[in-house]
Every structure is written in structure tokens, then in C-alpha cells.
Design a protein around this motif. Structure first.
Motif, PDB file in Angstrom:
ATOM      1  N   MET B 145       8.418   9.244   4.304  1.00 35.10           N
ATOM      2  CA  MET B 145       7.478   8.748   5.292  1.00 35.10           C
ATOM      3  C   MET B 145       7.140   7.276   5.082  1.00 35.10           C
ATOM      4  O   MET B 145       6.622   6.622   5.980  1.00 35.10           O
ATOM      5  CB  MET B 145       6.304   9.721   5.269  1.00 35.10           C
ATOM      6  CG  MET B 145       4.947   9.268   5.326  1.00 35.10           C
ATOM      7  SD  MET B 145       4.468   8.888   3.655  1.00 35.10           S
ATOM      8  CE  MET B 145       3.898   7.272   3.922  1.00 35.10           C
ATOM      9  N   LEU B 146       7.482   6.744   3.896  1.00 32.75           N
ATOM     10  CA  LEU B 146       7.144   5.343   3.617  1.00 32.75           C
ATOM     11  C   LEU B 146       7.863   4.364   4.543  1.00 32.75           C
ATOM     12  O   LEU B 146       7.264   3.415   5.045  1.00 32.75           O
ATOM     13  CB  LEU B 146       7.556   4.996   2.187  1.00 32.75           C
ATOM     14  CG  LEU B 146       6.586   5.317   1.089  1.00 32.75           C
ATOM     15  CD1 LEU B 146       7.150   4.863  -0.243  1.00 32.75           C
ATOM     16  CD2 LEU B 146       5.296   4.583   1.360  1.00 32.75           C
ATOM     17  N   ILE B 147       9.166   4.593   4.735  1.00 32.76           N
ATOM     18  CA  ILE B 147       9.971   3.600   5.452  1.00 32.76           C
ATOM     19  C   ILE B 147       9.517   3.440   6.907  1.00 32.76           C
ATOM     20  O   ILE B 147       9.293   2.313   7.359  1.00 32.76           O
ATOM     21  CB  ILE B 147      11.462   3.968   5.365  1.00 32.76           C
ATOM     22  CG1 ILE B 147      11.898   3.993   3.907  1.00 32.76           C
ATOM     23  CG2 ILE B 147      12.309   3.018   6.187  1.00 32.76           C
ATOM     24  CD1 ILE B 147      12.270   2.673   3.329  1.00 32.76           C
ATOM     25  N   LYS B 167       2.801  -5.112   1.008  1.00 34.65           N
ATOM     26  CA  LYS B 167       1.746  -4.667   0.107  1.00 34.65           C
ATOM     27  C   LYS B 167       1.604  -3.152   0.175  1.00 34.65           C
ATOM     28  O   LYS B 167       1.533  -2.470  -0.851  1.00 34.65           O
ATOM     29  CB  LYS B 167       0.424  -5.339   0.512  1.00 34.65           C
ATOM     30  CG  LYS B 167      -0.672  -5.225  -0.513  1.00 34.65           C
ATOM     31  CD  LYS B 167      -1.787  -6.175  -0.157  1.00 34.65           C
ATOM     32  CE  LYS B 167      -2.969  -6.035  -1.087  1.00 34.65           C
ATOM     33  NZ  LYS B 167      -4.076  -6.895  -0.685  1.00 34.65           N
ATOM     34  N   PHE B 168       1.593  -2.636   1.394  1.00 32.92           N
ATOM     35  CA  PHE B 168       1.509  -1.186   1.576  1.00 32.92           C
ATOM     36  C   PHE B 168       2.642  -0.507   0.845  1.00 32.92           C
ATOM     37  O   PHE B 168       2.455   0.454   0.087  1.00 32.92           O
ATOM     38  CB  PHE B 168       1.560  -0.849   3.069  1.00 32.92           C
ATOM     39  CG  PHE B 168       1.935   0.578   3.372  1.00 32.92           C
ATOM     40  CD1 PHE B 168       0.991   1.581   3.244  1.00 32.92           C
ATOM     41  CD2 PHE B 168       3.210   0.916   3.788  1.00 32.92           C
ATOM     42  CE1 PHE B 168       1.326   2.899   3.507  1.00 32.92           C
ATOM     43  CE2 PHE B 168       3.557   2.228   4.054  1.00 32.92           C
ATOM     44  CZ  PHE B 168       2.608   3.219   3.913  1.00 32.92           C
ATOM     45  N   PHE B 169       3.841  -1.028   1.045  1.00 34.66           N
ATOM     46  CA  PHE B 169       5.009  -0.356   0.486  1.00 34.66           C
ATOM     47  C   PHE B 169       4.993  -0.390  -1.037  1.00 34.66           C
ATOM     48  O   PHE B 169       5.196   0.624  -1.693  1.00 34.66           O
ATOM     49  CB  PHE B 169       6.286  -1.009   1.009  1.00 34.66           C
ATOM     50  CG  PHE B 169       7.497  -0.187   0.697  1.00 34.66           C
ATOM     51  CD1 PHE B 169       7.956   0.736   1.608  1.00 34.66           C
ATOM     52  CD2 PHE B 169       8.136  -0.300  -0.515  1.00 34.66           C
ATOM     53  CE1 PHE B 169       9.047   1.523   1.316  1.00 34.66           C
ATOM     54  CE2 PHE B 169       9.235   0.485  -0.813  1.00 34.66           C
ATOM     55  CZ  PHE B 169       9.689   1.394   0.107  1.00 34.66           C
ATOM     56  N   GLY B 175       3.118   3.995  -7.009  1.00 31.14           N
ATOM     57  CA  GLY B 175       2.470   5.270  -7.318  1.00 31.14           C
ATOM     58  C   GLY B 175       3.464   6.406  -7.300  1.00 31.14           C
ATOM     59  O   GLY B 175       3.477   7.252  -8.195  1.00 31.14           O
ATOM     60  N   SER B 176       4.320   6.409  -6.290  1.00 35.34           N
ATOM     61  CA  SER B 176       5.199   7.573  -6.196  1.00 35.34           C
ATOM     62  C   SER B 176       6.262   7.578  -7.270  1.00 35.34           C
ATOM     63  O   SER B 176       6.684   8.641  -7.700  1.00 35.34           O
ATOM     64  CB  SER B 176       5.834   7.705  -4.821  1.00 35.34           C
ATOM     65  OG  SER B 176       5.713   6.570  -4.085  1.00 35.34           O
ATOM     66  N   LEU B 177       6.673   6.392  -7.739  1.00 32.32           N
ATOM     67  CA  LEU B 177       7.659   6.393  -8.812  1.00 32.32           C
ATOM     68  C   LEU B 177       7.072   7.011 -10.082  1.00 32.32           C
ATOM     69  O   LEU B 177       7.753   7.737 -10.796  1.00 32.32           O
ATOM     70  CB  LEU B 177       8.149   4.967  -9.074  1.00 32.32           C
ATOM     71  CG  LEU B 177       9.192   4.487  -8.067  1.00 32.32           C
ATOM     72  CD1 LEU B 177       9.439   3.005  -8.228  1.00 32.32           C
ATOM     73  CD2 LEU B 177      10.491   5.245  -8.238  1.00 32.32           C
ATOM     74  N   LEU B 178       5.791   6.722 -10.311  1.00 32.90           N
ATOM     75  CA  LEU B 178       5.138   7.354 -11.456  1.00 32.90           C
ATOM     76  C   LEU B 178       5.134   8.866 -11.290  1.00 32.90           C
ATOM     77  O   LEU B 178       5.371   9.622 -12.225  1.00 32.90           O
ATOM     78  CB  LEU B 178       3.701   6.848 -11.586  1.00 32.90           C
ATOM     79  CG  LEU B 178       3.567   5.464 -12.176  1.00 32.90           C
ATOM     80  CD1 LEU B 178       2.138   4.989 -12.070  1.00 32.90           C
ATOM     81  CD2 LEU B 178       3.989   5.503 -13.632  1.00 32.90           C
ATOM     82  N   ASP B 242      -5.760  -4.373   4.670  1.00 33.59           N
ATOM     83  CA  ASP B 242      -4.660  -5.181   5.213  1.00 33.59           C
ATOM     84  C   ASP B 242      -3.774  -4.348   6.125  1.00 33.59           C
ATOM     85  O   ASP B 242      -3.454  -4.744   7.242  1.00 33.59           O
ATOM     86  CB  ASP B 242      -3.814  -5.735   4.067  1.00 33.59           C
ATOM     87  CG  ASP B 242      -4.531  -6.849   3.332  1.00 33.59           C
ATOM     88  OD1 ASP B 242      -5.056  -7.739   4.026  1.00 33.59           O
ATOM     89  OD2 ASP B 242      -4.588  -6.812   2.103  1.00 33.59           O
ATOM     90  N   ALA B 243      -3.381  -3.177   5.622  1.00 37.02           N
ATOM     91  CA  ALA B 243      -2.476  -2.340   6.412  1.00 37.02           C
ATOM     92  C   ALA B 243      -3.143  -1.934   7.725  1.00 37.02           C
ATOM     93  O   ALA B 243      -2.541  -2.017   8.797  1.00 37.02           O
ATOM     94  CB  ALA B 243      -2.085  -1.102   5.612  1.00 37.02           C
ATOM     95  N   HIS B 244      -4.407  -1.528   7.653  1.00 35.61           N
ATOM     96  CA  HIS B 244      -5.106  -1.077   8.851  1.00 35.61           C
ATOM     97  C   HIS B 244      -5.249  -2.183   9.883  1.00 35.61           C
ATOM     98  O   HIS B 244      -5.038  -1.987  11.064  1.00 35.61           O
ATOM     99  CB  HIS B 244      -6.499  -0.579   8.488  1.00 35.61           C
ATOM    100  CG  HIS B 244      -6.545   0.893   8.297  1.00 35.61           C
ATOM    101  ND1 HIS B 244      -5.866   1.764   9.101  1.00 35.61           N
ATOM    102  CD2 HIS B 244      -7.204   1.655   7.406  1.00 35.61           C
ATOM    103  CE1 HIS B 244      -6.096   3.001   8.700  1.00 35.61           C
ATOM    104  NE2 HIS B 244      -6.894   2.958   7.661  1.00 35.61           N
TER     105      HIS B 244
END
Lengths: 476, 511
Positions: B145-147, B167-169, B175-178, B242-244
Motif C-alpha cells: 500500500m506504500l507505493i 518523507k512519508f515513504f 518502520g516496516s523494515l524493522l 506534511d503528508a496530509h
């Protein structure tokens, strides 16, 4: 112990055809060169089919010089697939750049035969011969754009450092022969498992062997040649260097360390651990700073050697399975990405700076979406084969409790996200600065790129079939 | 009749829509829109079957699908889907919000086809996160869903869209890599033959899987970080404003409405049931961060000159309350938090839609540019009022139920936390109503505002479902809370079990 020529049928086809092409070059004339290309492609496909038909054979052949096993056949199919795609991609490129095709394809056939011999070799001498056949053909291929200084530089650098690494490897083989009493893998394996172990000179030999292979796979600190050579070589040769040659070295390395030296594992994992960390870190960090997409992909290729070395450091069957899967995924995405770069470039390999990619996203949707898919896969984002490969390799490392290695691998992958995505940002989110002419996309190239995308996505969503084959392949 | 593959169908419909879109001519905009809308509506209709067929009496997964996917080193990753009381309404929320977003995207002219395809791909990813039971499958959807979201912000966003998109990505991907590293590590301890979250939770609770406390601590932290970034919890929230602000209206609505819920859903589905002991240990720290988020978010929202930014910071505050509720570990708070997830989707989603509507007309979102809008756009003012009241928790509307339950549950766990959290609720009334007053009441200030057209039929059609739902959930809350009971009770039991001494575990071996 007999020759059993059927077992080396793929290599026979490749070498025979290579000679045939060489003989035909003068009579084919300028116009007929493309036909030689198609002939070579047909030969590679025939060799691929032959390898597939040989699946399931066991034992050795060619007087005990090569294995017949699933590992060899899996690797052969993989390497031949890479060479076949590269041959098809190279045709329009060579025509555009005005490079004589006959010689190119002849050398590509010999290089491919060298690679497949490395995959099946059962003897250090055979491995060395395969490696040399591959290397010498590739030295010449790297300099094929002889009017461009970069290409000449690339060939020279590769030649000198390649010769250097060959010397290391040969020296190592000599040490191993001296201590183990044979160059045959089986005999070496027996010597390794014999009580009392082997003298320190054996370890020296293995070390030198690792250095030699380290050059070929671009393991840091032996990677320094890679960016310059990759950047200067003609684009299809870059693909061949980054995928075919690297994959061949990895499968040979894998066979030696998993099949011949299993008793030796513990001592050498540390070498691969260090190599993996250095390679991943250097490759990913250096790729950040590149402004030329070919050079960026060269550093990315170094980084990917690092991920593959994580599998070597794990040193377990799962790691071997992961490496084979990853090599296949890596072939799809790297050949694909470089093919798109080739289509988007202009004669003389102009227009491959990152700035040239600004705003092309919605103008050439097929090419930019394809490139995005390959880059996303290289970055290791799910639903692509690149993610699955990383997942398998990292799982293997965790199985061996190499937690820190996995953490470092994950962090360096995070760095990778940035530079892969930057290309997507440039393509889709920036406005174009100029109006470049639309690139010509031949139907054959469209087909190859489509096939590679299919491979990237299908094995990203449903890796089971390829994974199962890789599993069969690593049952030594 | 579709029970065996209803979830797959809901997942496939938007994907199918995107595939069809790819082959349609790009010039025919209305056709593209209609196809996308049809795909979303079909998914919504199918998801209603989930609700009608849902059995609220059990905490087991329902509508389960389970097929072999791939096998690796002796364990099987499976294509396993299913929903329980926690995910049911999140699925419904997703399928409801998506068609509204497509309807609200008429102002998108640039690369419409790619836009709609991104939206549909996004829907597949988000749905997958809520219904995947296999951990590997979950991770796959989580990243998929990120892309599309990245593209939505980066291509169709505002001025600083590229900065916001990257920045969002990077935040979420880090986080998701962790989480990926934690997932792989978790699998080393797994004794069940596959990677099903329900089975792993079961095996952990009856002691078949035991993870050393040190390792469990790191695993919890990795999962928690991934989810906390998504929520986003203070201090990981900086990507959100920022994203919003930069995202197109539909992007903001999806972000607020659904995407942020993936974080809180993850806490509820993974962090708590997998590592209850660590969750208990970490509770003071996390509650503290949640309280900071509530109050800090509210205070920052209060001083924003831009309505969209104000709503974005109010999200930080509201999501903080949800996290606080989750980490109160009792039935009321957890149900309140889950209910509040839906509320936040409806009210904040609605607010972003409303802000988008006025932005389309005036091309500004600054509060100071408006004033007295109620006289020019009465219908708009009414819709805005209802959604605002829902957001600040007026009794009779949905927000009240969620906030009340959450605060009550938090009070039971720790009265001091509840006191702080209540301050945040009061502050939310302050900034929302103050904003409303400045924008809608008083004299018409700007000349440009006099000619503004009121909402048209399409816009009312977009808002009406949200308003009706806000009322319905406020009055008939039990219809929504009942199906959650069993599943949330199971999470609470798991926590209680971790609180109890060892003897309790032996009794529960049979579970």
C-alpha cells in the motif's frame, strides 16, 4: 568413468555454435550480421532446453570433471536465461551503435559456455577453465564501444584486475592441491573430513580462492573495479557483467562451500559476514551519490552482491536456496532495468544521467512503469521477486542467529530505498526540462521487458514453484 | 453463498477494476471514473455481506480462507484470510470510504487513469492488511500500500508534494523494515507449522512457544515502532502534517480514514496478543507518549492558520487517545478505542472532504480568508457543523460513545491518565469550535466569498453517508459494539493472563 557427452550437451551446443558463428562472420557480410545474432539466440535457447531435459540426471561426466545434478541444471538454466535475454536486448543496441554483431555474439556464446561450466564443474581445474573462458570473452566485450574512451578504460581495468584475481585464484588452487592431493571436489571433500584436519596451507589456499571469487562477485574490498567497468561497458555487456558473470561466480562459490567444504563452514562464515557487511554498506552508500543511472545501478549491483553474501554467511541449505532464488530475481530485475535504460538512451549512450529521467513518467508510460517495477523490486518492496529473495536470504541468516547481520542488511536496504525511489520521483513527480524524442521500442524488446516484469511480479506473488526448484537444486 | 471466498472477492474487485482501467482509453474521463466507482461500490456491497453474515458470539476468525502459498525451510507461508470483530468494521470503513473518495475526486484532471489505478491498488493493500492472517501475507499488503499512496501524494499533491511524499515513504518504510526483521526473528521461535497469527498467539498463550524476555522486548519494540509511525504516535508524527497538507483531498481522506487505523489495528492484533508481558511493562512509557500526543496535537492544532493543517494535527490528538485506550488493557477502553477508530475515520475523513470542497472553490484553506460562510453556503455550514460535533464528541453522535468508553476504561486503569486525556477532549472542542466560528459565523469578510456556490448534489451525496453513519453510530452504538465484544474480550483475556502468575497458564492449557 566415461565422457558422457550428453551431460555437457548445452556447453557443446554453445561452443560449437560459437565456432560456427566465428567462421561465418566473413561470409555473412554487413547485412547478414543480425542473422548471426538470431542464430546465437537460437543456440542459447537450444542449450536452455537441453539443460531442462537433463534435469534429474545424477552422477558425474566428462571423466569426472563435471557434475550432473539439479544444482548444475538449475544454475545453467538461470545463466542461459540471462544470456538469452541479453542477446535479444543486445540486437537493436548493436545495430544502433554500429557495433559488429558477429564478434559480439561469438564472444557472448563462449562466455556463456564458460559460465555454465562453472555451474557444473566438479574439479577446481574445470572451474578455473570455465572462469577464464568467461573472463577473457568478457574483457573483450567490455571494450566493444572502442571509439569511446570509457569503454576502453573499462576493458583495460577489467582485464588488469581480472588477471590479478585469476592469479590469486590459481595460487589458491595450487595450495589446495598441494595439501589435499587432488583438485577434484570429491577428493578434496574427503580430505577435509579426514581426521586430524588439514595443515594451515589448506586454509591459505581457501582464502586465496575466496579472494579470487571476491573479485568476480565484487565483494568489498575487492569491488573497486566494478563501478568503472560497469559504467564503461556497453549496456548489454553491463547486464552480462552484473548478472551472468556474477551469478556464475556465486553458483561456483556456493557449490564449493556447501558441497565440498561443509566441514569447513564455521571458520569461513566470518569472512563472508565481514564481506557482506562491507559490500552492502559501500554499495548502498555510494549509490546514493551517483548522478548517472548506469553508475547507480553498478553500485546497486555491488550492494546486491552483499545481500547474496548474507546467504553465504548463513552457510545453510536455506541460504543456498535463498541465493538461487535471489539470483533468479536479480536476473529479472537487473537485466530489465538496464534494458529500459538502453531503450531510453540515445546513440552513443547519451541521456543516461538521472536528470534525463525528469518528467518522462507519463510520456512513456510503458517504459517508466516497467523501470519502476524493476527498481521497486531491487529496493525489496513486497509483491516483487526482489522482496521474496531478500526475505528468504535474511530468514536463512536469522536461522543461524546472525541477528546483527540481518539488522545491518535491513538498514542498508533502507538506504537503498532512497536512491531507487529517487528515479521514480524524477520520472513521475518532476516536470520535464526538455522534450526528448520518443525512444524506439522494438517489439522484441517490448517482449523481453514484458517477460522480465512477469517474472518479477509472478515470483513476487507466488514464489512457490521457483522456490521448490531451488530447494531440489540444493539437495547436494 | 460466497462464504468460501468472499474476502478474496472483496480483495479482487478493486484489483480487477484497476486491470480494466488499464485498457480503457485515457481520454474518456467519465468512463474511467464510472468503472472505478463501480469496482469500489461492488466491493462495498460485497463487504456488507460480511456484516450480515457475521457471527458476533465467537471470537474465532470468520470467513476464513486458507491455501498453501509457499514453503520455506519447513514452515509454510499461507494465503490465509479471515476477519473477527476487530477487523470487520475496519474492512467496512475501508470499502465505504473508497467510493466516496472516488466521487470526491472530480477535480483531478491530470493523469486520471493513473490516479484511479493508484486508488484501487491502495484499496487492495489496505483491505489486505485488515484481513490477512498470515504474517508474511500481512507484511506484503502492509508494504504494497506504500507505493500507491506515495504516488498519490507525490504526483497529485500540492506545492511541496515531493518532499512530503518522500518523507512519508521513508518514515513508514523504515518502520516496516524493522517489522520485517522482527517477523523473521519471530519465525525462529515458531513451533507451529505455519505463520498464522491466530495459531501463533494461541501457541504463545499456552506456552508451546516461549520467547526469552530479552528477545521478546526487541521484537515488541520493532513491531511497536512500525505501528507507532503509522498511527502516528508522538514523536513519530512529523510526517503526518506534511503528508496530509500536500496530499490531494482523497489522499488525505484515505490517510486519515483508513491508513492511520492500520497502525492501531496492528497494535491491537500483534503487539498486545503476541507480547502481553512486554506490553504491560512498556505501558507507562507508551501511555505517556499517547498523552503527550493528545495534548500536544490539540495545542498545535489550535494555532494553525490552515484548516487542513488544523485537522491534520487534530488527527495526532485523536489517534493519541486511541493508543491510550488500547494500552489501558480493559474491555471498555479497548472497545472504545476500536469504536473511536471508526469515528475518527468518519469524522476526520469527513472534515478533509469538506476542506477539499471549499479549497476547490476558493483555492485557499487559510482560516483568515473566510468568515460568515454560513450565510453564503448554508448547506455546507450544516454538514460542517455535524461533522465537527461528531469529531468533538457531542452526545448523540458517534464521537461521544467512543470517547466516553475510552475515557471510562482509561479511568479504571489509571485516573490520572484519564484526567489528562479529558483535557485533550476539551481542547478539541475549543479548537474545532473556534475554527468553526471564524470560518462560518459573523460577517462575510472577503468579497471573493460572496459568490461561492453551495454544495451540489454530488457533494452532498459524498457527505450524506458519513453524516448518517455518525448519527446511527451515536444512537445505535450497540449494533457496532456487540460484534466486537468477543474478539476484544479475547485480547483482554490474553493481557490478564500475562498479569497473573504462572498457575493461571496451566489451567488455560486446553484453550
Amino acid at each position: 568413468m566415461d565422457a558422457n557427452y550428453i551431460a555437457i550437451l548445452p556447453e557443446l551446443i554453445l561452443c560449437g555454435l560459437g565456432i560456427l558463428v566465428m567462421v561465418l562472420i566473413p561470409s555473412a557480410g554487413r547485412e547478414g550480421q543480425a542473422r548471426l545474432g538470431y542464430l546465437s539466440l537460437a543456440g542459447i535457447v537450444a542449450a536452455l532446453v537441453a539443460s531442462a531435459l537433463l534435469w534429474g540426471n545424477q552422477g558425474t561426466a566428462l571423466f569426472g570433471m563435471v557434475f550432473q545434478d539439479a544444482f548444475g541444471n538449475f544454475s545453467r538454466i538461470l545463466l542461459l536465461f540471462a544470456s538469452g535475454s541479453i542477446a535479444l536486448i543486445a540486437l537493436p543496441y548493436l545495430r544502433r551503435e554500429g557495433i559488429l554483431m558477429g564478434e559480439f555474439f561469438c564472444l557472448l556464446l563462449f562466455a556463456t559456455a564458460g559460465m555454465t561450466f562453472m555451474a557444473t564443474s566438479a574439479d577446481l581445474v574445470m572451474t578455473f577453465l570455465g572462469l577464464e573462458t568467461l573472463s577473457i570473452a568478457t574483457y573483450v566485450l567490455a571494450g566493444f564501444r572502442s571509439k569511446d574512451l570509457r569503454s576502453v578504460e573499462s576493458a583495460w581495468k577489467y582485464f588488469i584486475l581480472g588477471a590479478f584475481s585469476t592469479a590469486f585464484m590459481l595460487y589458491g588452487i595450487a595450495f589446495i592441491y598441494g595439501t589435499a592431493g587432488s583438485t577434484k571436489y570429491q577428493a578434496i571433500a574427503e580430505a577435509v573430513s579426514r581426521d586430524g584436519g588439514l595443515p594451515i596451507t589448506f586454509a591459505v589456499g581457501v582464502g586465496l580462492l575466496v579472494v579470487g571469487f571476491g573479485f568476480k562477485v565484487a565483494m568489498a574490498p575487492f569491488h573497486v573495479w566494478a563501478p568503472d567497468v560497469y559504467q564503461g561497458a556497453p549496456l548489454p555487456v553491463t547486464s552480462h557483467l552484473a548478472v551472468g558473470s556474477k551469478a556464475a561466480a556465486f553458483v561456483a562459490l556456493l557449490r564449493i562451500f556447501q558441497q565440498v567444504f561443509p566441514g569447513l563452514e564455521g571458520d569461513w562464515n566470518f569472512v563472508f559476514w565481514t564481506g557482506a557487511v562491507l559490500t552492502m554498506a559501500i554499495g548502498n552508500i555510494a549509490a546514493l551519490a551517483q548522478s548517472n543511472i548506469k553508475r547507480m545501478l553498478a553500485y546497486s549491483s555491488v550492494a546486491h552482491a552483499g545481500y547474496l553474501l548474507v546467504g553465504m554467511a548463513a552457510g545453510n541449505p536455506l541460504g543456498a536456496q535463498g541465493i538461487l532464488f535471489y539470483l533468479a530475481a536479480y536476473a529479472f530485475m537487473t537485466i530489465g532495468a538496464l534494458a529500459v535504460v538502453q531503450v531510453l538512451s540515445r546513440p552513443g549512450e547519451a541521456g543516461i544521467d538521472l536528470d534525463d529521467y525528469k518528467g518522462i513518467g507519463f510520456r512513456f508510460p510503458f517504459l517508466s512503469v516497467s523501470l519502476s517495477v524493476f527498481l521497486i523490486s531491487l529496493a525489496g518492496i513486497p509483491a516483487t521477486a526482489g522482496f521474496m529473495g531478500k526475505f528468504f536470504i535474511f530468514s536463512a541468516a536469522v536461522q543461524e542467529r546472525l541477528y546483527w547481520l540481518v539488522v545491518i542488511a535491513v538498514l542498508t536496504s533502507a538506504i537503498g530505498l532512497y536512491y531507487y525511489l529517487r528515479v521514480i520521483v524524477l520520472m513521475f513527480m518532476h516536470e520535464a526540462e526538455s522534450e526528448p524524442p520518443a525512444p524506439t521500442l522494438q517489439p522484441s524488446l517490448r517482449a523481453v521487458i514484458g517477460l522480465l516484469i512477469l517474472g518479477t511480479l509472478v515470483f513476487g506473488l507466488y514464489p512457490a514453484p521457483l522456490l521448490e526448484l531451488a530447494n531440489q537444486a540444493v539437495q547436494f | 453463498m460466497f462464504d468460501g471466498y468472499l474476502l478474496s472477492l472483496i480483495l479482487a474487485l478493486p484489483a480487477l477494476g484497476a486491470a480494466v482501467l488499464a485498457f480503457l482509453p485515457a481520454e474518456n474521463r467519465s468512463l474511467l471514473r464510472n468503472v472505478a466507482l463501480a469496482a469500489c461500490l461492488a466491493a462495498f456491497a460485497a463487504s456488507l455481506l460480511l456484516w450480515t453474515g457475521f457471527d458476533p458470539s465467537t471470537s474465532n476468525m470468520q470467513f476464513v480462507e486458507d491455501h498453501a502459498w509457499f514453503e520455506l525451510g519447513g514452515f509454510q507461508a499461507r494465503y490465509a484470510l479471515g476477519i473477527d470483530g476487530i477487523s470487520l468494521f475496519l474492512v467496512l470503513l475501508t470499502t465505504l470510504i473508497m467510493p466516496l473518495c472516488i466521487l470526491a475526486s472530480t477535480h483531478i484532471k491530470k493523469h486520471l487513469k493513473a490516479y484511479l489505478c493508484s486508488m484501487l491498488a491502495l484499496q487492495v493493500g489496505m483491505m489486505g492488511v485488515f484481513i490477512a492472517l498470515d504474517l508474511v501475507l500481512f507484511y506484503l499488503f502492509w508494504e504494497v500500500m506504500l507505493i500507491p499512496m506515495y504516488m498519490l501524494i507525490g504526483v497529485w499533491g500540492g506545492q511541496r508534494r515531493i518532499y512530503a511524499a518522500i518523507k512519508f515513504f521513508l518514515y513508514t518504510a523504515a518502520g516496516s523494515l524493522l517489522m520485517l526483521a522482527a517477523l523473521i526473528t519471530l519465525y525462529q521461535y515458531n513451533v507451529t507449522p505455519n505463520f498464522n497469527i491466530v495459531e501463533i498467539t494461541g501457541a504463545l498463550s499456552d506456552g508451546r512457544i516461549s520467547i526469552p524476555e530479552g528477545t521478546a522486548y526487541w521484537l515488541f519494540l520493532a513491531f511497536f515502532l512500525a505501528f507507532a509511525i503509522k498511527v502516528p504516535l508522538f514523536p513519530f508524527h512529523t510526517w503526518l502534517p506534511d503528508a496530509h497538507v500536500e496530499a490531494p483531498t482523497a489522499g488525505s481522506v484515505i490517510l486519515a480514514g483508513v491508513l492511520l487505523k492500520m497502525g492501531t489495528y496492528g497494535l491491537l492484533r500483534f503487539c498486545l496478543p503476541l507480547f502481553p508481558e512486554i506490553a504491560l511493562q512498556m505501558e507507562p512509557t507508551i501511555s505517556c507518549l499517547a498523552i503527550i500526543a493528545i495534548i500536544y496535537g490539540a495545542l498545535v492544532a489550535m494555532v494553525q492558520p490552515d484548516v487542513k493543517k488544523l485537522v491534520a494535527y487534530s488527527s495526532v490528538s485523536h489517534m493519541g487517545l486511541i493508543v491510550l485506550g488500547i494500552f489501558a488493557f480493559n474491555l471498555q477502553a479497548l472497545e472504545g478505542a476500536t469504536f473511536q477508530m471508526l469515528n475518527h475515520g468518519i469524522s476526520t475523513g469527513g472534515l478533509f472532504l469538506l476542506v477539499g470542497m471549499i479549497y476547490d472553490r476558493r483555492h485557499t484553506r487559510l482560516i483568515e480568508d473566510f468568515g460568515g460562510l454560513a450565510q453564503v453556503m448554508p448547506r455546507y455550514a450544516v454538514f460542517f457543523m455535524i461533522i465537527t460535533l461528531s469529531s468533538i464528541g457531542l452526545p448523540g453522535l458517534n464521537g461521544f460513545v467512543g470517547e466516553y468508553l475510552t475515557l471510562q476504561g482509561t479511568f479504571l486503569a489509571n485516573p490520572v491518565y484519564a484526567a489528562f486525556a479529558a483535557t485533550g477532549v476539551i481542547l478539541s472542542a475549543v479548537y474545532m469550535l473556534w475554527m468553526y466560528q471564524r470560518v462560518f459565523l459573523g460577517k462575510i469578510t472577503g468579497e471573493a466569498n460572496r459568490q461561492l456556490a453551495d454544495l451540489n448534489l454530488r457533494e452532498m451525496a459524498v457527505l450524506m453517508p458519513l453524516v448518517l453513519l455518525a448519527l446511527w453510530m451515536g444512537v445505535q452504538s450497540s449494533q457496532f459494539l456487540r460484534p466486537m465484544d468477543a474478539s476484544i474480550q479475547k485480547v483482554v483475556d490474553r493481557i490478564e493472563q500475562a498479569r497473573e502468575p504462572q498457575s493461571f497458564r496451566v489451567e488455560n492449557l486446553g484453550r
